[in-house]
Enzyme design. Structure first.
Site, PDB file in Angstrom:
ATOM      1  CG  ASN A   1      11.019  -2.569  -3.354  1.00  0.00           C
ATOM      2  OD1 ASN A   1      10.081  -2.012  -3.920  1.00  0.00           O
ATOM      3  ND2 ASN A   1      11.200  -2.507  -2.047  1.00  0.00           N
TER       4      ASN A   1
ATOM      5  CE  LYS B   1      13.167   0.568  -1.378  1.00  0.00           C
ATOM      6  NZ  LYS B   1      13.991   0.951  -0.251  1.00  0.00           N
TER       7      LYS B   1
ATOM      8  CG  HIS C   1      10.285  -2.988   2.338  1.00  0.00           C
ATOM      9  ND1 HIS C   1      10.685  -1.806   2.900  1.00  0.00           N
ATOM     10  CD2 HIS C   1      11.251  -3.344   1.458  1.00  0.00           C
ATOM     11  CE1 HIS C   1      11.855  -1.460   2.381  1.00  0.00           C
ATOM     12  NE2 HIS C   1      12.226  -2.377   1.500  1.00  0.00           N
TER      13      HIS C   1
ATOM     14  CD  GLU D   1      11.446   1.736   2.173  1.00  0.00           C
ATOM     15  OE1 GLU D   1      10.691   1.512   1.202  1.00  0.00           O
ATOM     16  OE2 GLU D   1      12.685   1.836   2.046  1.00  0.00           O
TER      17      GLU D   1
ATOM     18  CD  GLU E   1      14.955  -5.328   1.904  1.00  0.00           C
ATOM     19  OE1 GLU E   1      15.416  -5.251   0.764  1.00  0.00           O
ATOM     20  OE2 GLU E   1      14.030  -4.615   2.314  1.00  0.00           O
TER      21      GLU E   1
ATOM     22  N   GLY F   1      18.892   2.103   1.543  1.00  0.00           N
ATOM     23  CA  GLY F   1      18.937   3.466   1.009  1.00  0.00           C
ATOM     24  C   GLY F   1      20.013   4.342   1.624  1.00  0.00           C
TER      25      GLY F   1
ATOM     26  CB  SER G   1      23.236  -0.110   0.117  1.00  0.00           C
ATOM     27  OG  SER G   1      22.515   0.930   0.752  1.00  0.00           O
TER      28      SER G   1
HETATM   29  P1  13P Z   1      18.249   0.064  -1.520  1.00  0.00           P
HETATM   30  O1  13P Z   1      18.832  -0.972  -2.468  1.00  0.00           O
HETATM   31  O2  13P Z   1      17.909   1.338  -2.212  1.00  0.00           O
HETATM   32  O3  13P Z   1      19.112   0.241  -0.313  1.00  0.00           O
HETATM   33  O4  13P Z   1      16.852  -0.519  -1.004  1.00  0.00           O
HETATM   34  C1  13P Z   1      16.804  -1.803  -0.472  1.00  0.00           C
HETATM   35  C2  13P Z   1      15.397  -2.199  -0.296  1.00  0.00           C
HETATM   36  O5  13P Z   1      14.693  -1.661   0.539  1.00  0.00           O
HETATM   37  C3  13P Z   1      14.858  -3.230  -1.190  1.00  0.00           C
HETATM   38  O6  13P Z   1      13.629  -3.685  -0.769  1.00  0.00           O
END
Ligand code: 13P
Length: 253
Positions: A9, A11, A96, A98, A168, A174, A213
């Site tokens: 992903n 982002k 997601h 976010e 997640e 992150g 992560s």
């Molecule tokens: P990170 O791997 O940067 O923690 O992000 C995870 C994520 O949100 C994948 O969709």
């Protein structure tokens, strides 16, 4: 036996030049299929078509990070699942955290997007997960159950074979904090038990990815958990060496 699936992903990262470079590193310089592992990348919308052309001869699949719940219409700024399918996407990430927290997406909207994506022939990767305070308050299972019931509300038994789930935990996204293998396995087993209540035996074939992560250093122990069927990788998917190491960690028993 479920196949492992590793999804990057990206982002909101990736100019066209950065997309070309990263896909070249993955699909041409590396490029070898890993036995028993499916791989997909989800760049931003603006890079999808370029990525698709570059992935033409590759085993790596393409996905998007979001879509709207309608096929077409007066929805300024939105992209439909049919449009994503039209340019060769296989997957779409939906719900997601976010999008839920920053853009106010509800389970109800996610469920409509899931339905529309399936109708367009896409495989939705449906994300769920608890916040740190919900975990501290012992609400992890109730949150996961509620998000599952809401996000999967439009699905029938026939749809079970066409979806992917992603657990997640919000506190691990992150942050560099990763769920322990025990925490991940417990959450994944719970998700699978909820899926069985809805879909019966078909729940045994649904891939449940872990995200939060995931790095080359922790990938192997996470993927060794019986109900962890791969990873949804954020930051580490933007670095070819790290992403490849994570894919290889999924291939080796
Ligand atoms: P990170 O791997 O940067 O923690 O992000 C995870 C994520 O949100 C994948 O969709």
């Amino acid at each position: 036996m479920r196949t492992k699936l590793i999804v990057g992903n990206w982002k909101m990262f990736g100019t066209l030049a950065e997309t070309r470079k990263l896909i070249f590193q993955l699909a041409v310089e590396w490029g070898k299929p890993c036995e028993g592992v499916e791989v997909a990348v989800c760049p931003p919308f603006t890079s999808l078509i370029v990525a698709k052309h570059q992935l033409e001869l590759s085993h790596i699949k393409l996905g998007a990070q979001n879509c709207y719940a309608e096929t077409s219409g007066a929805f300024t700024g939105e992209i439909s699942p049919a449009m994503l399918a039209d340019i060769g996407c296989t997957y779409v990430i939906l719900g997601h955290s976010e999008r839920r927290t920053l853009f106010g997406e509800t389970d109800e909207l996610v469920s409509r997007k899931v339905r529309a994506s399936l109708d367009a022939g896409l495989t939705p990767i449906i994300c769920i997960g608890e916040t740190e305070s919900q975990r501290d308050n012992n609400e992890t299972e109730s949150v996961l159950a509620r998000q599952l019931a809401g996000s999967l509300a439009t699905l029938t038994n026939d749809d079970a074979a066409k979806i992917v789930l992603a657990y997640e935990p919000v506190w691990a996204i992150g942050t560099g904090k990763t769920a322990t293998p025990e925490q991940a396995q417990a959450a994944h087993a719970f998700i699978r038990s909820e899926l069985s209540k809805k879909f019966g035996d078909a729940a045994g074939s649904i891939q449940i990815l872990y995200g939060g992560s995931v790095k080359p250093q922790n990938a192997k122990v996470l993927f060794a958990c019986p109900d962890v069927d791969g990873g949804l990788v954020g930051g580490a998917s933007l670095d070819a060496d790290q992403f490849i190491a994570i894919i290889e960690a999924a291939a080796t028993p």
